[in-house]
Design a protein around this motif. Structure first.
Motif, short mmCIF file in Angstrom:
data_model
loop_
_atom_site.label_atom_id
_atom_site.label_comp_id
_atom_site.label_asym_id
_atom_site.label_seq_id
_atom_site.Cartn_x
_atom_site.Cartn_y
_atom_site.Cartn_z
N ALA A 1 10.19 2.57 -3.62
CA ALA A 1 9.96 3.30 -2.36
C ALA A 1 8.57 3.93 -2.35
O ALA A 1 7.85 3.89 -1.34
CB ALA A 1 11.04 4.35 -2.16
N ILE A 2 8.19 4.54 -3.49
CA ILE A 2 6.87 5.17 -3.57
C ILE A 2 5.77 4.12 -3.43
O ILE A 2 4.76 4.33 -2.73
CB ILE A 2 6.74 5.94 -4.89
N ILE B 1 5.57 3.07 0.23
CA ILE B 1 4.90 4.11 1.03
C ILE B 1 3.40 4.09 0.79
O ILE B 1 2.60 4.15 1.73
CB ILE B 1 5.50 5.49 0.70
N ALA C 1 1.90 1.07 2.51
CA ALA C 1 1.81 1.27 3.96
C ALA C 1 0.65 2.19 4.31
O ALA C 1 -0.09 1.96 5.29
CB ALA C 1 3.13 1.83 4.49
N ILE C 2 0.47 3.24 3.51
CA ILE C 2 -0.65 4.16 3.76
C ILE C 2 -1.98 3.44 3.58
O ILE C 2 -2.91 3.61 4.38
CB ILE C 2 -0.53 5.38 2.83
N ILE D 1 1.23 2.83 9.78
CA ILE D 1 2.08 3.30 8.68
C ILE D 1 3.53 3.39 9.13
O ILE D 1 4.46 2.93 8.43
CB ILE D 1 1.57 4.65 8.15
N LEU E 1 6.63 1.13 7.63
CA LEU E 1 7.76 1.77 6.99
C LEU E 1 9.06 1.46 7.71
O LEU E 1 10.12 1.30 7.08
CB LEU E 1 7.53 3.29 6.93
N ALA F 1 13.41 9.08 0.93
CA ALA F 1 11.96 9.15 0.80
C ALA F 1 11.27 8.34 1.91
O ALA F 1 10.29 8.79 2.52
CB ALA F 1 11.53 8.64 -0.57
N LEU F 2 11.78 7.13 2.18
CA LEU F 2 11.20 6.32 3.26
C LEU F 2 11.38 7.00 4.61
O LEU F 2 10.47 6.99 5.46
CB LEU F 2 11.86 4.94 3.27
N ALA G 1 8.87 9.85 4.90
CA ALA G 1 7.52 9.34 5.12
C ALA G 1 7.37 8.80 6.54
O ALA G 1 6.35 9.03 7.21
CB ALA G 1 7.21 8.24 4.10
N LEU G 2 8.40 8.10 7.03
CA LEU G 2 8.36 7.57 8.40
C LEU G 2 8.30 8.71 9.42
O LEU G 2 7.52 8.66 10.37
CB LEU G 2 9.58 6.69 8.64
#
Length: 414
Positions: free
Chosen positions: A4-5, A8, A11-12, A54, A58, A74-75, A78-79
């Motif tokens: 997941a990290i 993320i 995506a960033i 992003i 996500l 976590a996703l 972040a979303l």
């Protein structure tokens, strides 16, 4: 969680790269379409592209890959953060105040988290339970938030549509300035009306329930807002018949200046002193208006000049024409001329006549320029500018040591 990290972070990174490459180009295209500084600076446009990319990545990853609950959380966080920042940047770029923009972005972020984790329905049920019922209508916190979101979205869409339409109409070279302003105002009214009707339909408001109050509202408008609607209609009529338009130089009463804007309620006239006079539209319909640039921008200016009786009139007239011809703003065609107006008590009265094509720059400064030139030329050529003089001769009487003026009045006026 590690996957997941990494997702993320990827995506960033992709969002940052796409935003850097496409943000400035997109900002230039939007500026060309909507007008200057409408969507903020290129930096804000680049940020919106980054956050949108992003969030989209996500969202696709979250729907495509099955992860453990902690990784899904976590996703989702972040979303929601990307979506909140996107909404915040967009609202701030459209010049919405920081408090309202922050409140809307936080609400959308929370809704995004709930929707991603599958908790949207319990959240909506909980918000709907907070409220009360009036008759057959249910007023709840969910309905209030729904109305708020609809109003904000429609406001932003209407503002953006109005800006785009106004900018496109302003670039239409087939229309003159007055027609463009009229088309922009009518388009703005149409956009607002469409947004209101769409909002009423989306919120499910029953307009038949308001029929009882329509008569009272119409009466209130008729009496309380009579002047407002009168000025609105007068402004539209002024734009239709093109009697005045932005840029015209007009005189209304004691106000002289150039029209900078024809608004819903009043016409803005900027004087040469930098003062902006707001004249109601109805006043321009009911009072006499002197338009210096209605059919032509050429204006003739008169300057009275007196010359002494002992002066050479032919030479004085040539010098006055020379002074007017050498002024920067005086037109060469038609040529300046000098008229002999009459024989006054102290001087031979003349009038300098000349034409200018920029009355919005004022007439006092060009008068001053020409009079200064006349003063110098008259002084160099011995032409006298007279001033009133009065000589009183008193004759004394043998029987009166101190006669009064009433007994022996005699005046010689020069």
């Amino acid at each position: 969680m590690i996957i997941a990290i990494l997702l993320i972070a990827g995506a960033i990174g992709i969002g940052w790269y796409i935003g850097r490459r496409t943000g400035p180009t997109l900002a230039a295209q939007l500026t060309r379409l909507t007008g200057k500084n409408f969507i903020g600076s290129p930096t804000s446009t680049m940020g919106m592209v980054q956050y949108a990319t992003i969030a989209l990545l996500l969202l696709v990853v979250g729907q495509s890959i099955s992860l453990r609950p902690l990784a899904n959380i976590a996703l989702a966080l972040a979303l929601s953060l990307a979506v909140g920042l996107l909404v915040m940047t967009l609202l701030r770029a459209m010049r919405l105040n920081r408090g309202t923009a922050g409140f809307v972005s936080i609400g959308i972020s929370l809704a995004c988290v709930a929707g991603t984790l599958g908790g949207m329905q319990p959240l909506m049920t909980g918000l709907d339970d907070i409220g009360f019922t009036i008759g057959s209508h249910r007023l709840s916190l969910l309905a209030l938030l729904n109305a708020l979101v609809v109003v904000v979205v429609l406001y932003l869409l209407a503002r953006a549509a109005n800006q785009v339409v106004s900018h496109l109409i302003g670039r239409a070279s087939a229309l003159d300035l007055s027609q463009r302003v009229l088309a922009q105002k009518l388009a703005g009214i149409g956009v607002i009306a469409a947004a209101v009707l769409l909002g009423v339909d989306m919120l499910g408001i029953d307009l038949t329930a308001l029929t009882v109050f329509s008569g009272a509202a119409g009466l209130a408008v008729g009496f309380g807002l009579q002047k407002t609607f009168g000025n609105l209609i007068a402004g539209l009529i002024l734009l239709m018949d093109r009697s005045v338009k932005p840029g015209d130089v007009i005189v209304v009463g004691d106000t002289f200046g150039a029209i900078s804007k024809i608004g819903v309620r009043a016409v803005s006239v900027v004087t040469r002193d930098g003062k902006e006079h707001l004249i109601p539209n109805e006043q321009l319909m009911t009072e006499a208006v002197e338009n210096w640039s209605y059919s032509s921008r050429n204006v003739r200016v008169h300057i009275p000049v007196g010359v002494a009786y002992s002066s050479d009139l032919a030479l004085a007239q040539r010098l006055m024409i020379e002074a007017a011809s050498n002024a920067a703003r005086v037109l060469a065609d038609p040529k300046p001329s000098v008229w002999l107006k009459g024989f006054g008590d102290s001087s031979v009265d003349h009038e300098i006549l000349f034409w200018i094509s920029d009355p919005e720059d004022g007439v006092g400064n060009v008068r001053s320029d020409i009079l200064n030139r006349v003063w110098v030329l008259f002084g160099d050529n011995g032409i006298e500018i007279p001033f009133p003089q009065r000589d009183v001769h008193i004759r004394t009487s043998p029987s009166t040591s101190c006669p009064t003026q009433a007994e022996h009045p005699e005046e010689d006026v020069q």
